[in-house]
Scaffold this motif. Structure first.
Motif, PDB file in Angstrom:
ATOM      1  N   SER A   1     -14.881 -11.712 -18.748  1.00 44.62           N
ATOM      2  CA  SER A   1     -16.169 -12.361 -18.559  1.00 44.62           C
ATOM      3  C   SER A   1     -16.264 -12.852 -17.117  1.00 44.62           C
ATOM      4  O   SER A   1     -16.414 -14.044 -16.844  1.00 44.62           O
ATOM      5  CB  SER A   1     -16.319 -13.538 -19.545  1.00 44.62           C
ATOM      6  OG  SER A   1     -17.612 -14.076 -19.487  1.00 44.62           O
ATOM      7  N   ALA A   2     -16.173 -11.895 -16.199  1.00 43.50           N
ATOM      8  CA  ALA A   2     -16.155 -12.234 -14.771  1.00 43.50           C
ATOM      9  C   ALA A   2     -17.418 -12.956 -14.335  1.00 43.50           C
ATOM     10  O   ALA A   2     -17.391 -13.755 -13.398  1.00 43.50           O
ATOM     11  CB  ALA A   2     -15.970 -10.966 -13.943  1.00 43.50           C
ATOM     12  N   SER A   3     -18.526 -12.691 -15.029  1.00 43.90           N
ATOM     13  CA  SER A   3     -19.791 -13.320 -14.638  1.00 43.90           C
ATOM     14  C   SER A   3     -19.780 -14.834 -14.846  1.00 43.90           C
ATOM     15  O   SER A   3     -20.603 -15.548 -14.284  1.00 43.90           O
ATOM     16  CB  SER A   3     -20.952 -12.701 -15.417  1.00 43.90           C
ATOM     17  OG  SER A   3     -20.805 -12.936 -16.806  1.00 43.90           O
ATOM     18  N   THR A   4     -18.850 -15.336 -15.664  1.00 37.34           N
ATOM     19  CA  THR A   4     -18.774 -16.777 -15.923  1.00 37.34           C
ATOM     20  C   THR A   4     -17.602 -17.435 -15.179  1.00 37.34           C
ATOM     21  O   THR A   4     -17.226 -18.558 -15.477  1.00 37.34           O
ATOM     22  CB  THR A   4     -18.633 -17.057 -17.436  1.00 37.34           C
ATOM     23  OG1 THR A   4     -17.390 -16.511 -17.903  1.00 37.34           O
ATOM     24  CG2 THR A   4     -19.773 -16.439 -18.213  1.00 37.34           C
ATOM     25  N   ARG A   5     -17.034 -16.732 -14.189  1.00 38.36           N
ATOM     26  CA  ARG A   5     -15.837 -17.236 -13.503  1.00 38.36           C
ATOM     27  C   ARG A   5     -16.002 -18.632 -12.951  1.00 38.36           C
ATOM     28  O   ARG A   5     -15.113 -19.479 -13.062  1.00 38.36           O
ATOM     29  CB  ARG A   5     -15.455 -16.289 -12.347  1.00 38.36           C
ATOM     30  CG  ARG A   5     -14.135 -16.625 -11.700  1.00 38.36           C
ATOM     31  CD  ARG A   5     -13.851 -15.793 -10.468  1.00 38.36           C
ATOM     32  NE  ARG A   5     -14.614 -16.252  -9.319  1.00 38.36           N
ATOM     33  CZ  ARG A   5     -14.417 -15.819  -8.070  1.00 38.36           C
ATOM     34  NH1 ARG A   5     -13.521 -14.883  -7.834  1.00 38.36           N
ATOM     35  NH2 ARG A   5     -15.144 -16.285  -7.072  1.00 38.36           N
ATOM     36  N   ASP A   6     -17.148 -18.897 -12.353  1.00 30.35           N
ATOM     37  CA  ASP A   6     -17.350 -20.188 -11.686  1.00 30.35           C
ATOM     38  C   ASP A   6     -18.136 -21.184 -12.527  1.00 30.35           C
ATOM     39  O   ASP A   6     -18.539 -22.235 -12.033  1.00 30.35           O
ATOM     40  CB  ASP A   6     -18.057 -19.967 -10.341  1.00 30.35           C
ATOM     41  CG  ASP A   6     -17.208 -19.137  -9.390  1.00 30.35           C
ATOM     42  OD1 ASP A   6     -15.991 -19.382  -9.327  1.00 30.35           O
ATOM     43  OD2 ASP A   6     -17.761 -18.236  -8.725  1.00 30.35           O
ATOM     44  N   ASP A   7     -18.376 -20.842 -13.805  1.00 31.94           N
ATOM     45  CA  ASP A   7     -19.124 -21.751 -14.671  1.00 31.94           C
ATOM     46  C   ASP A   7     -18.316 -23.015 -14.964  1.00 31.94           C
ATOM     47  O   ASP A   7     -17.083 -23.015 -14.941  1.00 31.94           O
ATOM     48  CB  ASP A   7     -19.474 -21.076 -15.997  1.00 31.94           C
ATOM     49  CG  ASP A   7     -20.538 -19.997 -15.839  1.00 31.94           C
ATOM     50  OD1 ASP A   7     -20.979 -19.769 -14.696  1.00 31.94           O
ATOM     51  OD2 ASP A   7     -20.911 -19.382 -16.861  1.00 31.94           O
ATOM     52  N   GLU A   8     -19.023 -24.062 -15.271  1.00 31.63           N
ATOM     53  CA  GLU A   8     -18.385 -25.294 -15.750  1.00 31.63           C
ATOM     54  C   GLU A   8     -18.395 -25.276 -17.276  1.00 31.63           C
ATOM     55  O   GLU A   8     -18.980 -24.404 -17.908  1.00 31.63           O
ATOM     56  CB  GLU A   8     -19.145 -26.519 -15.217  1.00 31.63           C
ATOM     57  CG  GLU A   8     -19.125 -26.635 -13.686  1.00 31.63           C
ATOM     58  CD  GLU A   8     -17.735 -26.822 -13.122  1.00 31.63           C
ATOM     59  OE1 GLU A   8     -16.915 -27.479 -13.787  1.00 31.63           O
ATOM     60  OE2 GLU A   8     -17.475 -26.316 -12.016  1.00 31.63           O
ATOM     61  N   GLY A   9     -17.757 -26.283 -17.868  1.00 31.93           N
ATOM     62  CA  GLY A   9     -17.763 -26.383 -19.321  1.00 31.93           C
ATOM     63  C   GLY A   9     -16.612 -25.635 -19.957  1.00 31.93           C
ATOM     64  O   GLY A   9     -15.628 -25.290 -19.310  1.00 31.93           O
ATOM     65  N   SER A  10     -16.758 -25.376 -21.266  1.00 26.69           N
ATOM     66  CA  SER A  10     -15.674 -24.792 -22.051  1.00 26.69           C
ATOM     67  C   SER A  10     -15.263 -23.421 -21.540  1.00 26.69           C
ATOM     68  O   SER A  10     -16.105 -22.533 -21.351  1.00 26.69           O
ATOM     69  CB  SER A  10     -16.114 -24.671 -23.516  1.00 26.69           C
ATOM     70  OG  SER A  10     -15.203 -23.880 -24.243  1.00 26.69           O
ATOM     71  N   LYS A  11     -13.954 -23.227 -21.328  1.00 25.73           N
ATOM     72  CA  LYS A  11     -13.465 -21.909 -20.931  1.00 25.73           C
ATOM     73  C   LYS A  11     -13.373 -20.968 -22.122  1.00 25.73           C
ATOM     74  O   LYS A  11     -13.326 -19.759 -21.968  1.00 25.73           O
ATOM     75  CB  LYS A  11     -12.105 -22.022 -20.233  1.00 25.73           C
ATOM     76  CG  LYS A  11     -10.963 -22.594 -21.069  1.00 25.73           C
ATOM     77  CD  LYS A  11      -9.674 -22.579 -20.273  1.00 25.73           C
ATOM     78  CE  LYS A  11      -8.506 -23.201 -21.039  1.00 25.73           C
ATOM     79  NZ  LYS A  11      -8.531 -24.664 -21.005  1.00 25.73           N
TER      80      LYS A  11
ATOM     81  N   TRP B   1     -15.742 -20.810 -24.561  1.00 30.30           N
ATOM     82  CA  TRP B   1     -17.055 -20.417 -25.055  1.00 30.30           C
ATOM     83  C   TRP B   1     -17.457 -18.997 -24.660  1.00 30.30           C
ATOM     84  O   TRP B   1     -17.912 -18.226 -25.519  1.00 30.30           O
ATOM     85  CB  TRP B   1     -18.119 -21.414 -24.633  1.00 30.30           C
ATOM     86  CG  TRP B   1     -19.512 -21.012 -25.006  1.00 30.30           C
ATOM     87  CD1 TRP B   1     -20.570 -20.777 -24.184  1.00 30.30           C
ATOM     88  CD2 TRP B   1     -19.996 -20.752 -26.335  1.00 30.30           C
ATOM     89  NE1 TRP B   1     -21.675 -20.386 -24.897  1.00 30.30           N
ATOM     90  CE2 TRP B   1     -21.347 -20.367 -26.222  1.00 30.30           C
ATOM     91  CE3 TRP B   1     -19.406 -20.786 -27.613  1.00 30.30           C
ATOM     92  CZ2 TRP B   1     -22.125 -20.032 -27.333  1.00 30.30           C
ATOM     93  CZ3 TRP B   1     -20.186 -20.449 -28.722  1.00 30.30           C
ATOM     94  CH2 TRP B   1     -21.527 -20.087 -28.566  1.00 30.30           C
ATOM     95  N   PRO B   2     -17.326 -18.553 -23.394  1.00 25.55           N
ATOM     96  CA  PRO B   2     -17.721 -17.181 -23.057  1.00 25.55           C
ATOM     97  C   PRO B   2     -16.970 -16.136 -23.885  1.00 25.55           C
ATOM     98  O   PRO B   2     -17.558 -15.135 -24.294  1.00 25.55           O
ATOM     99  CB  PRO B   2     -17.373 -17.063 -21.565  1.00 25.55           C
ATOM    100  CG  PRO B   2     -17.396 -18.467 -21.057  1.00 25.55           C
ATOM    101  CD  PRO B   2     -16.883 -19.299 -22.196  1.00 25.55           C
ATOM    102  N   VAL B   3     -15.678 -16.379 -24.144  1.00 29.32           N
ATOM    103  CA  VAL B   3     -14.891 -15.424 -24.926  1.00 29.32           C
ATOM    104  C   VAL B   3     -15.320 -15.452 -26.392  1.00 29.32           C
ATOM    105  O   VAL B   3     -15.478 -14.401 -27.024  1.00 29.32           O
ATOM    106  CB  VAL B   3     -13.386 -15.721 -24.786  1.00 29.32           C
ATOM    107  CG1 VAL B   3     -12.570 -14.819 -25.704  1.00 29.32           C
ATOM    108  CG2 VAL B   3     -12.936 -15.541 -23.337  1.00 29.32           C
TER     109      VAL B   3
END
Length: 343
Positions: free
Chosen positions: A241-251, A253-255
């Motif tokens: 989920s490279a598009s969420t690399r710099d997102d904040e919050g739960s790591k 959740w994207p997975v």
């Protein structure tokens, strides 16, 4: 380096690369069934970049020594280990712990590196090669004459995927920025510019009936588009989920969101399949079977490297003590290939 000293790089918390710590200590000893591997090459992968941000799905608590894989020589062996292993070059998949001059591993986890392959060359295809091989041959089961879409065709895993798919006789469409297009075209890949082109529209123009497999490390919106581009009987393999690399919050959740989509898509009667690829799948249930499969598949990758089906792509080689510089370089997006660390 003093033969009696070990050097390792520690990730102390969520830090910039310059926050990595270099620690020195005594060389560890091998216990029963274990060996000490003297590291010759390890690398910077997307996993370490995520771990530095505290964003890798199942990373251990800080502080820890990162390093997803390594290639090295067996320096000592514990009780019950074949003495013939001493002095042999091996590869090991670790998840963490590889950024050290000496690493203790279970002898059963070693994969021999064939003669004629250098340590740095082998390092470029350990985690990247095993991921590409298993996604291509165990999940998508790509065959000659099929058409596949590889996102990030110039990346660490993507570049190996492209070469293995071409060797299997597949037609390859690859997304990459424009500066990589000439090299991809030379390999026989049809490039698509992910920055300036409408990827779904371009792929549909190239493959009106859909593609037989898509390999997607981007996640987010991309994975939905990837699913829709599949031909009947096609397979989507998502592996990040490279598009969420710099997102904040739960790591997580994207997975978890990605896993939910995969489950839903597979539940629908649509003649297509979706997978979320995890190289560690099955290890907890049957470690022996996992080790056998890993050894068989990585051996195939090394043979492909030796045949010339895969060309090792080394972006730079730096000493372990310059891990911060190596990580900066790997994250810069300015290099092609793997940034390799050596002891």
């Amino acid at each position: 380096m003093n033969a009696a000293a070990m050097v390792e790089v520690v990730l102390p918390g969520k830090v910039e690369p310059e926050g990595l710590l270099v620690r020195r200590g005594a060389v560890p000893s091998a216990g029963p069934g274990q060996v000490v591997v003297r590291m010759e090459a390890t690398g910077v992968s997307f996993a370490e970049q995520q771990m530095r941000r505290g964003r890798y799905y199942d990373q251990p608590p800080f502080p820890f020594v990162p390093g997803y894989d390594l290639v090295g020589t067996v320096a000592s062996a514990g009780e019950g280990v074949d003495a013939d292993l001493l002095g042999t070059r091996v590869a090991v998949l670790l998840k963490v712990g590889g950024w050290a001059s000496h690493v203790v591993v279970d002898a059963a986890d070693l994969v021999p590196v064939p003669d004629g392959i250098g340590a740095a060359e082998a390092e470029t295809v350990v985690i990247n090669g095993i991921t590409a091989w298993q996604m291509l041959h165990r999940k998508a089961r790509v065959r000659a004459g099929q058409t596949v879409l590889v996102h990030g065709a110039n990346g660490g895993v993507g570049s190996v995927l492209v070469q293995l798919a071409l060797a299997a006789g597949a037609h390859v469409i690859g997304t990459a920025s424009a500066r990589h297009h000439a090299a991809l075209t030379e390999q026989g890949v049809t490039p698509v510019d992910y920055r300036t082109e409408d990827i779904p529209a371009r792929v549909r123009a190239l493959a009106p009936g859909g593609v037989d497999a898509v390999f997607d490390h981007v996640g987010g919106r991309s994975v939905v588009d990837s699913w829709r581009l599949l031909a009947p009987g096609g397979t989507l393999v998502a592996y990040g989920s490279a598009s969420t690399r710099d997102d904040e919050g739960s790591k997580q959740w994207p997975v978890l969101k990605l896993l939910g989509r995969v489950w839903l898509w597979n539940a629908l009667p649509n003649r297509r399949s979706a997978y979320f690829f995890n190289v560690w799948a099955g290890r907890a249930l049957n470690r022996g079977r996992f080790q056998d499969r890993l050894r068989a598949d990585l051996t195939e990758v090394f043979e492909a490297l030796r045949r010339g089906d895969i060309t090792p792509r080394i972006a730079a080689q730096l000493p372990l003590t310059r891990a911060a510089e190596a990580m900066r370089l790997a994250e810069s997006g300015t290099v092609a290939g793997k940034v390799v660390l050596h002891a």
